[in-house]
Each structure stands twice: as structure tokens, then as C-alpha cells.
Design a protein around this motif. Sequence first.
Motif, PDB file in Angstrom:
ATOM      1  N   GLN A   1      14.701  -5.298  -3.351  1.00  0.00           N
ATOM      2  CA  GLN A   1      14.478  -3.879  -3.654  1.00  0.00           C
ATOM      3  C   GLN A   1      13.454  -3.711  -4.783  1.00  0.00           C
ATOM      4  O   GLN A   1      12.626  -2.789  -4.753  1.00  0.00           O
ATOM      5  CB  GLN A   1      15.812  -3.224  -4.030  1.00  0.00           C
ATOM      6  CG  GLN A   1      16.771  -3.103  -2.860  1.00  0.00           C
ATOM      7  CD  GLN A   1      18.102  -2.525  -3.293  1.00  0.00           C
ATOM      8  OE1 GLN A   1      18.298  -2.290  -4.489  1.00  0.00           O
ATOM      9  NE2 GLN A   1      18.991  -2.278  -2.302  1.00  0.00           N
TER      10      GLN A   1
ATOM     11  N   GLU B   1      10.072  -4.003  -3.337  1.00  0.00           N
ATOM     12  CA  GLU B   1       9.692  -2.801  -2.575  1.00  0.00           C
ATOM     13  C   GLU B   1       9.277  -1.671  -3.512  1.00  0.00           C
ATOM     14  O   GLU B   1       8.306  -0.919  -3.247  1.00  0.00           O
ATOM     15  CB  GLU B   1      10.895  -2.369  -1.737  1.00  0.00           C
ATOM     16  CG  GLU B   1      10.678  -1.143  -0.865  1.00  0.00           C
ATOM     17  CD  GLU B   1       9.640  -1.393   0.228  1.00  0.00           C
ATOM     18  OE1 GLU B   1       9.068  -0.403   0.724  1.00  0.00           O
ATOM     19  OE2 GLU B   1       9.417  -2.581   0.598  1.00  0.00           O
ATOM     20  N   ILE B   2      10.043  -1.574  -4.586  1.00  0.00           N
ATOM     21  CA  ILE B   2       9.726  -0.515  -5.569  1.00  0.00           C
ATOM     22  C   ILE B   2       8.330  -0.723  -6.154  1.00  0.00           C
ATOM     23  O   ILE B   2       7.510   0.221  -6.302  1.00  0.00           O
ATOM     24  CB  ILE B   2      10.783  -0.492  -6.677  1.00  0.00           C
ATOM     25  CG1 ILE B   2      12.125   0.018  -6.083  1.00  0.00           C
ATOM     26  CG2 ILE B   2      10.335   0.397  -7.847  1.00  0.00           C
ATOM     27  CD1 ILE B   2      13.274  -0.091  -7.055  1.00  0.00           C
ATOM     28  N   GLU B   3       8.017  -1.937  -6.539  1.00  0.00           N
ATOM     29  CA  GLU B   3       6.704  -2.243  -7.139  1.00  0.00           C
ATOM     30  C   GLU B   3       5.590  -1.997  -6.144  1.00  0.00           C
ATOM     31  O   GLU B   3       4.493  -1.501  -6.507  1.00  0.00           O
ATOM     32  CB  GLU B   3       6.673  -3.704  -7.613  1.00  0.00           C
ATOM     33  CG  GLU B   3       7.606  -3.998  -8.758  1.00  0.00           C
ATOM     34  CD  GLU B   3       7.244  -3.197 -10.019  1.00  0.00           C
ATOM     35  OE1 GLU B   3       6.047  -2.911 -10.216  1.00  0.00           O
ATOM     36  OE2 GLU B   3       8.193  -2.864 -10.781  1.00  0.00           O
ATOM     37  N   ALA B   4       5.815  -2.314  -4.889  1.00  0.00           N
ATOM     38  CA  ALA B   4       4.768  -2.107  -3.863  1.00  0.00           C
ATOM     39  C   ALA B   4       4.479  -0.636  -3.684  1.00  0.00           C
ATOM     40  O   ALA B   4       3.307  -0.203  -3.578  1.00  0.00           O
ATOM     41  CB  ALA B   4       5.224  -2.741  -2.550  1.00  0.00           C
ATOM     42  N   ARG B   5       5.560   0.146  -3.613  1.00  0.00           N
ATOM     43  CA  ARG B   5       5.361   1.582  -3.453  1.00  0.00           C
ATOM     44  C   ARG B   5       4.693   2.212  -4.674  1.00  0.00           C
ATOM     45  O   ARG B   5       3.864   3.147  -4.574  1.00  0.00           O
ATOM     46  CB  ARG B   5       6.698   2.281  -3.185  1.00  0.00           C
ATOM     47  CG  ARG B   5       7.272   1.918  -1.821  1.00  0.00           C
ATOM     48  CD  ARG B   5       8.525   2.716  -1.549  1.00  0.00           C
ATOM     49  NE  ARG B   5       9.077   2.351  -0.233  1.00  0.00           N
ATOM     50  CZ  ARG B   5      10.080   2.977   0.342  1.00  0.00           C
ATOM     51  NH1 ARG B   5      10.637   4.024  -0.307  1.00  0.00           N
ATOM     52  NH2 ARG B   5      10.513   2.596   1.527  1.00  0.00           N
ATOM     53  N   LEU B   6       5.081   1.686  -5.847  1.00  0.00           N
ATOM     54  CA  LEU B   6       4.466   2.198  -7.077  1.00  0.00           C
ATOM     55  C   LEU B   6       2.961   1.911  -7.099  1.00  0.00           C
ATOM     56  O   LEU B   6       2.138   2.762  -7.489  1.00  0.00           O
ATOM     57  CB  LEU B   6       5.162   1.563  -8.282  1.00  0.00           C
ATOM     58  CG  LEU B   6       4.650   1.978  -9.676  1.00  0.00           C
ATOM     59  CD1 LEU B   6       4.815   3.517  -9.853  1.00  0.00           C
ATOM     60  CD2 LEU B   6       5.371   1.234 -10.773  1.00  0.00           C
TER      61      LEU B   6
ATOM     62  N   ALA C   1       1.031   1.602  -4.514  1.00  0.00           N
ATOM     63  CA  ALA C   1       0.408   2.469  -3.516  1.00  0.00           C
ATOM     64  C   ALA C   1       0.191   3.846  -4.089  1.00  0.00           C
ATOM     65  O   ALA C   1      -0.880   4.484  -3.861  1.00  0.00           O
ATOM     66  CB  ALA C   1       1.285   2.526  -2.266  1.00  0.00           C
ATOM     67  N   LEU C   2       1.200   4.312  -4.819  1.00  0.00           N
ATOM     68  CA  LEU C   2       1.019   5.652  -5.421  1.00  0.00           C
ATOM     69  C   LEU C   2      -0.121   5.640  -6.397  1.00  0.00           C
ATOM     70  O   LEU C   2      -0.915   6.605  -6.502  1.00  0.00           O
ATOM     71  CB  LEU C   2       2.340   6.045  -6.110  1.00  0.00           C
ATOM     72  CG  LEU C   2       3.545   6.373  -5.173  1.00  0.00           C
ATOM     73  CD1 LEU C   2       4.781   6.607  -6.002  1.00  0.00           C
ATOM     74  CD2 LEU C   2       3.203   7.614  -4.359  1.00  0.00           C
TER      75      LEU C   2
ATOM     76  N   GLN D   1      -3.551   5.868  -4.684  1.00  0.00           N
ATOM     77  CA  GLN D   1      -3.892   7.183  -4.187  1.00  0.00           C
ATOM     78  C   GLN D   1      -4.405   8.077  -5.300  1.00  0.00           C
ATOM     79  O   GLN D   1      -5.229   8.987  -5.075  1.00  0.00           O
ATOM     80  CB  GLN D   1      -2.649   7.837  -3.558  1.00  0.00           C
ATOM     81  CG  GLN D   1      -2.177   7.144  -2.272  1.00  0.00           C
ATOM     82  CD  GLN D   1      -0.897   7.757  -1.709  1.00  0.00           C
ATOM     83  OE1 GLN D   1      -0.361   8.677  -2.345  1.00  0.00           O
ATOM     84  NE2 GLN D   1      -0.487   7.258  -0.554  1.00  0.00           N
TER      85      GLN D   1
END
Length: 238
Positions: free
Chosen positions: A223, A226-231, A233-234, A237
Motif C-alpha cells: 500500500q 501504491e501511495i507513493e506512485a499515485r503521489l 503522478a499527481l 500533472q
Amino acid sequence: MTQKQTILGRVSQLAKANINALLDRAEDPEKMLDQLVRDYTNSIAEAEEAVAQTIAHVRMAEGDLKADREAATEWGNKAAAAAKKADELTAAGDTAGADKFTNLARVALQRQIQHEGEAKEAEPTIQAQNAQVEQLKSGLVSMKTKLEDLKARRSALVARARSAEAQARVQQAVGSIDVMDPTSELGRFEDRIRQQEALVQGRAEAQSATLEDQFAELEDHSQDAEIEARLAALRGQA
């Protein structure tokens, strides 16, 4: 004769003995029966010997009685013959010859009377001995019957005693193994087994908990990634 009378008395006493009363008073009926069997067996053997000896004496006395009777008859015949001869000589005028045969007749009559007296004296003795023999025979029959009864009673009593003893041992053994009694040996053994089973189960659960924790830690790290990957990506952007 005294010994035979003693044996006769013992035979009569044993033949009339009340076995049931003796057993009721006995502290140990089995030992009492064993002793009675020995007493009866020994007394029967002694009584049989006494009967044999008495019969032998009676038969000898009967032989003597027969001989006395035959001798009395014989001397009576001789006396009659001598008296007849004396009468013939008297009739012939032979006084000396007549006196001789008259004296012979007297001697023959004396012998006849002697044998008759001996026979008369022997008769009641022989009758008494025959009566004693019959008493002994009757007592022996009764004793032998009771001896067989004693042996049968002893076998039955011993069998019952042994059966009762065996039942007592079984009941005692069954009573000592009460599965419902927690204080019994079987109950304590069952408790030890339950403790061992619980310990095995506890160890299994402990091992299972450790593996779950390790997988839980791996899951937590996944988890975080996953959190670091999404962070990231944000941020891209922006």
C-alpha cells in the motif's frame, strides 16, 4: 468286642448327624465339610473292617454251632443204639454185657447233653452278633449316602464361594475405574491428553499468527508503494 462297639457307636453318631446344623454353626463351612468328609471316609473304612471281622467270627461260631448240633444228634443215636443193645443182652440173660452197653449209653447221653448245652449257649451270642452286623451294615449304607451328599455339597459350596470371590474382584476392579470420577486414574490420564491436545493446538495457532503478521506487513508495504506512485503522478500533472 469293645472296639467294635466303639466303631458301631461312632457309625451311629455320624449316620444321625445333622449336617445342615453343623454347617450353620461352622465359621468356615468349607473346612468343616472337608473335615466331615475325612471323618466319614475314615470311619467307613474302620466300620467295614469291623463288619468283616464280626462276620468272620459269626460264621466260625455258626460252624461250631452246626458241629455241636450234629455231634449231639450223633451221640444221641449212639446212646439209643447202646440202650437197645443193652435191652437185647438183658433179654438174653447176659447181665454183664447189658451193663456194659448201658454204661456206654450213659456216656453217649452225657456227650449228647454236653453238645446240646454248648449249642444252646452259642445261639443267643450268634443272634446278637448277627444283629450287630445288620446294625453296622445299615449304618454303613447311611454313612456312604451322607458321604456322597457331603462331597456334592462341598463341590457346590466351593464353586459358589469361588464364584462370589470372582464377582467381588470384578466389582472391585470396575469400581476402581470410574470414567466419570475426575480423581480416578483414567480421569487423570484423560486430563493429561486434553492438556497435550490443547498445547498442540496453541502452538499451531501461534505459528499461524506469525505467518499472518508477516503477510500483513507485506500487504502494508504494498500500500505504501501504491501511495507513493499515485503521489508522484499527481505531482507530474501539476
